[in-house]
Scaffold this motif. Structure first.
Motif, short mmCIF file in Angstrom:
data_model
loop_
_atom_site.label_atom_id
_atom_site.label_comp_id
_atom_site.label_asym_id
_atom_site.label_seq_id
_atom_site.Cartn_x
_atom_site.Cartn_y
_atom_site.Cartn_z
N CYS A 1 36.83 25.11 21.34
CA CYS A 1 36.18 26.48 21.53
C CYS A 1 36.78 27.53 20.60
O CYS A 1 36.13 28.47 20.04
N SER A 2 38.13 27.58 20.61
CA SER A 2 38.78 28.65 19.72
C SER A 2 38.29 28.59 18.30
O SER A 2 38.25 29.32 17.51
N ALA A 3 38.26 27.22 17.66
CA ALA A 3 38.09 26.92 16.39
C ALA A 3 36.53 27.23 16.15
O ALA A 3 36.35 27.67 14.89
N PHE A 4 35.56 27.09 16.94
CA PHE A 4 34.38 27.31 16.87
C PHE A 4 33.95 28.81 16.44
O PHE A 4 33.02 28.92 15.50
N PHE A 5 34.81 29.57 16.92
CA PHE A 5 34.38 31.11 16.62
C PHE A 5 34.82 31.47 15.09
O PHE A 5 34.71 32.44 14.69
N ARG A 6 35.48 30.46 14.57
CA ARG A 6 35.97 30.73 13.04
C ARG A 6 35.31 29.60 11.97
O ARG A 6 35.99 29.28 10.89
N ILE A 7 34.24 29.10 12.63
CA ILE A 7 33.74 27.87 11.80
C ILE A 7 33.47 28.12 10.33
O ILE A 7 33.59 27.40 9.68
N HIS A 8 32.75 29.47 10.54
CA HIS A 8 32.31 29.76 9.16
C HIS A 8 33.54 29.97 8.09
O HIS A 8 33.48 29.54 6.88
N GLU A 9 34.42 30.42 8.41
CA GLU A 9 35.79 30.58 7.61
C GLU A 9 36.32 29.17 7.39
O GLU A 9 36.73 29.03 6.18
N ILE A 10 36.25 28.39 8.30
CA ILE A 10 36.95 27.07 8.17
C ILE A 10 35.97 26.11 6.97
O ILE A 10 36.64 25.58 6.22
N ALA A 11 34.70 26.43 6.99
CA ALA A 11 33.83 25.70 6.35
C ALA A 11 34.00 26.20 4.52
O ALA A 11 33.92 25.21 3.76
#
Length: 265
Positions: free
Chosen positions: A134-144
């Motif tokens: 869940c913590s990573a999900f809110f940065r998913i656009h940056e991760i991509a």
């Protein structure tokens, strides 16, 4: 989409420690084989598993499939895995539990160094980022968008559901999976997956329905754990003859209109 992306309609997970599965993987018809060093390998077998990758990569690629290796976390294990597997025989690494863009960038930097040391062109090894918390999900656009190595993004249904305290059902996964599609498409890379759980392979008709729906929503391809699912992925993520014909006629009509100076087609 980024240029020169691989074609991964189907990706088949294979435990690198299971020789029988490794030897048969090339016959399954998958576009890519994911040699798994993570969930499918017991903690006591991790060290041995790394040593098996070079031979396994040669075996599973005999039918033309790309070789992807899913590595481990935490970071100390990640580094050991990368040191063992980076080579021209490995198309990409799958990074599980990608937690932030900084995490992805750090792993990419380590790969830079290994490629340079081994005389490989820097950037040879591609990356599939797997968002699973869940913590990573809110940065998913940056991760991509975190690295030039990235070619695909996946939201891991089972681990994400565990992180969210829910079951990996289509109902609960719809929003996060669709967000992953938007993040991947916005970054010009491939959204991989389907809206459902990878563990449910008993009903292939239901699986086909799930994949067909997921393609309509924007997914490019998916990874599975059972060989019986590969043919369905290849069929459902391939444009039909009717779709190809329609696409050609649309392009021809548009080109004709442009040549005639018509603005609306």
């Amino acid at each position: 989409m980024k240029p020169n992306l691989p074609v991964w309609r189907s990706m088949l997970f294979v435990p690198v420690t299971q020789r029988r599965f490794v030897e048969g993987a090339a016959k399954r018809g998958a576009d890519a084989i994911i040699l798994d060093l993570e969930d499918a390998v017991a903690a006591s077998e991790k060290e041995r598993a790394r040593t098996l990758v070079p031979e396994a990569a040669a075996l599973v690629s005999r039918g033309g499939a790309d070789v992807v290796v899913r590595i481990n976390r935490p970071l100390r294990m990640t580094v050991r895995d990368l040191e063992a597997v980076i080579s021209p025989a490995v198309t990409a690494v799958a990074l599980p539990k990608a937690e932030s863009p900084e995490h992805v960038q750090l792993v990419a930097e380590i790969i830079d160094e290994i490629e340079a040391e081994r005389g490989m062109a820097v950037g040879t090894t591609k990356m599939l980022a797997m968002v699973e918390t869940c913590s990573a999900f809110f940065r998913i656009h940056e991760i991509a968008k975190a690295s030039d190595r990235r070619v695909a993004l996946n939201l891991g249904a089972e681990d994400f559901a565990l992180s969210a305290g829910m079951l990996p059902t289509a109902e609960g996964l719809f929003m996060p999976k669709q967000t992953a599609i938007f993040a991947a498409r916005g970054a010009g890379i491939m959204p991989m997956g389907f809206i459902g759980t990878v563990a449910d392979f008993g009903d292939l008709d239901a699986f086909r329905t799930t994949v067909r729906r997921s393609r309509r929503l924007g997914f490019f391809g998916a990874s599975v754990i059972h060989p019986s699912q590969v043919a369905i992925l290849n069929e459902e993520f391939r444009p039909s003859a009717e779709e190809v014909d329609h696409g050609r006629r649309v392009v021809a009509a548009y080109d004709k209109a442009l040549a005639e100076g018509v603005g609306a087609v």
